[in-house]
Design a protein around this motif. Structure first.
Motif, mmCIF file in Angstrom:
data_model
loop_
_atom_site.group_PDB
_atom_site.id
_atom_site.type_symbol
_atom_site.label_atom_id
_atom_site.label_comp_id
_atom_site.label_asym_id
_atom_site.label_seq_id
_atom_site.Cartn_x
_atom_site.Cartn_y
_atom_site.Cartn_z
ATOM 1 N N ARG A 14 -12.697 -40.670 11.896
ATOM 2 C CA ARG A 14 -12.186 -41.904 12.886
ATOM 3 C C ARG A 14 -13.623 -42.671 13.186
ATOM 4 N N LEU A 15 -14.475 -41.634 13.443
ATOM 5 C CA LEU A 15 -16.037 -42.456 14.068
ATOM 6 C C LEU A 15 -16.575 -43.013 13.090
ATOM 7 N N ARG A 16 -16.416 -42.544 11.642
ATOM 8 C CA ARG A 16 -17.146 -43.270 10.441
ATOM 9 C C ARG A 16 -16.311 -44.592 10.154
ATOM 10 N N TRP A 17 -15.049 -44.676 10.258
ATOM 11 C CA TRP A 17 -14.051 -45.779 10.179
ATOM 12 C C TRP A 17 -14.678 -46.586 11.239
ATOM 13 N N ILE A 18 -14.773 -46.394 12.292
ATOM 14 C CA ILE A 18 -15.186 -47.089 13.562
ATOM 15 C C ILE A 18 -16.761 -47.893 13.028
ATOM 16 N N GLU A 19 -17.563 -46.913 12.533
ATOM 17 C CA GLU A 19 -18.868 -47.491 12.254
ATOM 18 C C GLU A 19 -18.874 -48.308 11.144
ATOM 19 N N THR A 20 -18.003 -48.513 10.244
ATOM 20 C CA THR A 20 -17.960 -49.245 9.026
ATOM 21 C C THR A 20 -16.555 -50.386 8.975
ATOM 22 N N VAL A 21 -15.494 -49.999 9.241
ATOM 23 C CA VAL A 21 -14.381 -51.030 9.034
ATOM 24 C C VAL A 21 -14.265 -51.742 10.395
ATOM 25 N N LEU A 22 -13.908 -50.964 11.371
ATOM 26 C CA LEU A 22 -13.842 -51.665 12.816
ATOM 27 C C LEU A 22 -15.040 -52.501 13.093
ATOM 28 N N ALA A 23 -16.217 -51.947 13.054
ATOM 29 C CA ALA A 23 -17.336 -52.666 13.600
ATOM 30 C C ALA A 23 -17.611 -53.850 12.594
ATOM 31 N N SER A 24 -17.409 -54.007 11.517
ATOM 32 C CA SER A 24 -17.416 -55.184 10.388
ATOM 33 C C SER A 24 -16.538 -56.151 10.729
ATOM 34 N N VAL A 25 -15.226 -55.776 10.947
ATOM 35 C CA VAL A 25 -14.247 -56.789 11.250
ATOM 36 C C VAL A 25 -14.380 -57.175 12.630
ATOM 37 N N MET A 26 -14.682 -56.712 13.604
ATOM 38 C CA MET A 26 -15.060 -57.064 15.090
ATOM 39 C C MET A 26 -16.095 -58.129 14.871
ATOM 40 N N ALA A 27 -17.339 -57.529 14.334
ATOM 41 C CA ALA A 27 -18.224 -58.416 14.083
ATOM 42 C C ALA A 27 -17.951 -59.796 13.382
ATOM 43 N N SER A 28 -17.233 -60.133 12.512
ATOM 44 C CA SER A 28 -16.906 -61.207 12.010
ATOM 45 C C SER A 28 -15.850 -61.850 12.766
ATOM 46 N N ALA A 29 -14.850 -61.294 13.686
ATOM 47 C CA ALA A 29 -14.176 -61.818 14.493
ATOM 48 C C ALA A 29 -14.728 -62.633 15.686
ATOM 49 N N LEU A 30 -15.813 -61.898 16.139
ATOM 50 C CA LEU A 30 -16.612 -62.363 17.511
ATOM 51 C C LEU A 30 -17.186 -63.639 16.943
ATOM 52 N N GLN A 31 -17.675 -63.548 15.585
ATOM 53 C CA GLN A 31 -18.300 -65.024 15.319
ATOM 54 C C GLN A 31 -17.471 -65.997 15.217
ATOM 55 N N LYS A 32 -16.154 -65.754 14.664
ATOM 56 C CA LYS A 32 -15.100 -66.917 14.605
ATOM 57 C C LYS A 32 -14.600 -67.387 15.860
ATOM 58 N N LEU A 33 -14.919 -66.555 16.977
ATOM 59 C CA LEU A 33 -14.167 -67.166 18.227
ATOM 60 C C LEU A 33 -15.010 -68.494 18.773
ATOM 61 N N GLU A 34 -14.334 -69.273 19.353
ATOM 62 C CA GLU A 34 -14.814 -70.593 19.661
ATOM 63 C C GLU A 34 -15.732 -70.471 20.850
ATOM 64 N N ALA A 35 -15.627 -69.460 21.728
ATOM 65 C CA ALA A 35 -16.561 -69.117 22.706
ATOM 66 C C ALA A 35 -16.710 -67.460 22.810
ATOM 67 N N PRO A 36 -17.826 -66.878 23.266
ATOM 68 C CA PRO A 36 -17.849 -65.249 23.320
ATOM 69 C C PRO A 36 -17.031 -64.908 24.333
ATOM 70 N N LEU A 37 -16.527 -63.581 23.830
ATOM 71 C CA LEU A 37 -15.547 -63.079 24.990
ATOM 72 C C LEU A 37 -15.991 -62.959 26.472
ATOM 73 N N ASP A 38 -15.341 -63.431 27.458
ATOM 74 C CA ASP A 38 -15.719 -63.451 28.783
ATOM 75 C C ASP A 38 -14.918 -62.123 29.306
ATOM 76 N N ILE A 39 -15.847 -60.950 29.244
ATOM 77 C CA ILE A 39 -15.323 -59.738 29.910
ATOM 78 C C ILE A 39 -15.203 -59.865 31.201
ATOM 79 N N ARG A 40 -15.762 -60.538 32.050
ATOM 80 C CA ARG A 40 -15.789 -60.545 33.569
ATOM 81 C C ARG A 40 -14.394 -61.441 33.712
ATOM 82 N N ALA A 41 -14.175 -62.452 33.140
ATOM 83 C CA ALA A 41 -12.868 -63.241 33.334
ATOM 84 C C ALA A 41 -11.698 -62.455 32.694
ATOM 85 N N MET A 42 -11.751 -61.784 31.719
ATOM 86 C CA MET A 42 -10.591 -60.981 31.291
ATOM 87 C C MET A 42 -10.298 -59.811 32.242
ATOM 88 N N THR A 43 -11.439 -59.215 32.956
ATOM 89 C CA THR A 43 -11.129 -58.173 33.817
ATOM 90 C C THR A 43 -10.555 -58.686 34.921
#
Lengths: 283, 283
Positions: A14-43
């Motif tokens: 699972r750690l290897r999957w996180i390092e490869t698949v999850l990290a890669s998908v999340m990196a692309s998704a974050l680039q697609k967002l119109e604005a960075p995730l606002d963790i403070r606002a979401m919290t």
């Protein structure tokens, strides 16, 4: 099973999957967002939806998926990869904690290095000792014995299996969420046999040892009062009130992993030592 | 703008989009799900996340998107269509109300037709009258004048613009959520200038006029007590306590749409008339 020392083949895979698949998908998704995730606002939103941001993260995880959804739908990655990432996040109500912890660390670090400040900027435990650092004493650790967690166990486990308090997730309480925002999450205390009033009382008592109140994190049940923010180690020693910490319970044997969750008291010694060290810096 | 009588070109266009794109994407997504959406379970969760299920639906809408996400990722529809549907749902925190209202109707209908039962099975308003039906009196309506809503207005509007109470969303209160679950959503009362205690008091007073308590909808702040369920029109008349109804405010002129939200009292006459009719059925 990725936390608290589990390390079997499934965990490594699972750690290897996180390092490869999850990290890669999340990196692309974050680039697609119109604005960075606002963790403070979401919290802040999650605290108005029954989370306290440490032991309960269902709202935060749901809000995160809602933010990521439009990006996920337009990724160029194989759809099986995107689906697996979405299912992984959706299948773990605590996923949002992976974002609030580093966000909390960034906030706490911003409060470090203020001369003579008695505000606690780190709390962490290694299973043997519970240590704190304060803003005015730099990188020095002040420690005491790690506590025994009072909590609820997964089926098949009990207090005799538990390790002493361990982990760095106390960064949440350090920045005014987690146990300090207990009043936002009455479902947690009810779940372990307490009452909703206990949740209100837990947060109210933390105002006694806190330097300020959060401008961002508000609690509906307290009339939108900000959460207690910035543990003042002088007030801990003065009042005898210890920080209220929510946490998970690790098995005492390496490799088993998390076996429950509950609340734990930090050792008073750590705060006494920090106050003495601060006094020394003032000469 | 799709509710409360707005009908300009944008509304018509959006309705056509709902009829074609949204309906088609949702139909396919529902077929992709491993199990049907369990609206009751999702509503129960949402009540533990700060929604009351009528005027606040942020948690429910977030949970819905979370459920739909894996299906959305694997649809054969054009990705632009799927993205537009996801953005539409995500952009409207009240979307989940579109599911809780029919679910509530189905639940209320199941309680209809019980001989001599004084439980209210419908409450609805047409902007002039507020009407109720009871389980024991079949299809007969008992009415009184529709109330004036005490609420908060969108910028540029005030009480002089408001229509009297209108709509069928009171099916939520009829099945024990909405105003009856106010204690689950202290954020609503705080938003309109009230206090969290008012939210607790609102729900507590509804137990006085309710036949039972929900086994499904629990309120953390009340120690997981079930929401008051099944308005007993005899108890309304006996106690003088009227159902606590959350609702939106429509503009008095057709075509403008929703201009605010608040709380409204049903007319006592309707409940008195229902009790008299029930007495007649008993001879």
């Amino acid at each position: 099973v990725l936390r608290y020392g589990a390390y079997d083949a499934e965990v490594i895979e699972r750690l290897r999957w996180i390092e490869t698949v999850l990290a890669s998908v999340m990196a692309s998704a974050l680039q697609k967002l119109e604005a960075p995730l606002d963790i403070r606002a979401m919290t802040a939103q999650a605290l108005q939806m029954g989370d306290e941001g440490h032991n309960r993260n269902r709202a935060g995880t749901s809000l995160l998926l809602r933010e990521l959804l439009p990006a996920f739908l337009t990724l160029d990655h194989p759809s099986a990869d995107v689906v697996s990432v979405a299912r992984f996040i959706s299948g773990n109500d605590h996923f949002f904690l992976n974002l609030t912890m580093p966000a909390g660390k960034a906030a706490a670090d911003a409060a470090a290095g203020v001369e003579a400040s008695s505000v606690v900027t780190t709390m962490a435990r290694n299973g043997t000792e519970f240590g704190i650092r304060t803003s005015g004493t730099g990188g020095r650790w002040f420690t005491g014995p790690s506590g025994v967690i009072d909590g609820l166990y997964l089926t098949g486990f009990g207090p005799e299996d538990a390790n002493r308090d361990i982990g760095d997730s106390t960064i949440t309480e350090t920045v005014g969420i987690g146990g300090f925002a207990m009043a936002a999450a009455p479902a947690i205390v009810a779940f372990v046999g307490g009452h909703a009033d206990d949740a209100l009382a837990a947060t109210r008592s933390m105002y006694e040892i806190s330097w300020s109140e959060s401008r961002n994190y508000k609690i509906p049940a307290l009339g939108f009062r900000g959460t207690p923010l910035g543990i003042d180690c002088r007030e801990v020693v003065h009042t005898g009130v210890l920080p209220f910490v929510n946490t998970g319970i690790a098995h005492r044997e390496a490799g088993v992993g998390q076996i429950g969750a509950g609340v734990v008291e930090p050792p008073m010694e750590a705060f006494v030592r920090a106050v003495r060290a601060l006094a020394e810096t003032l000469g």
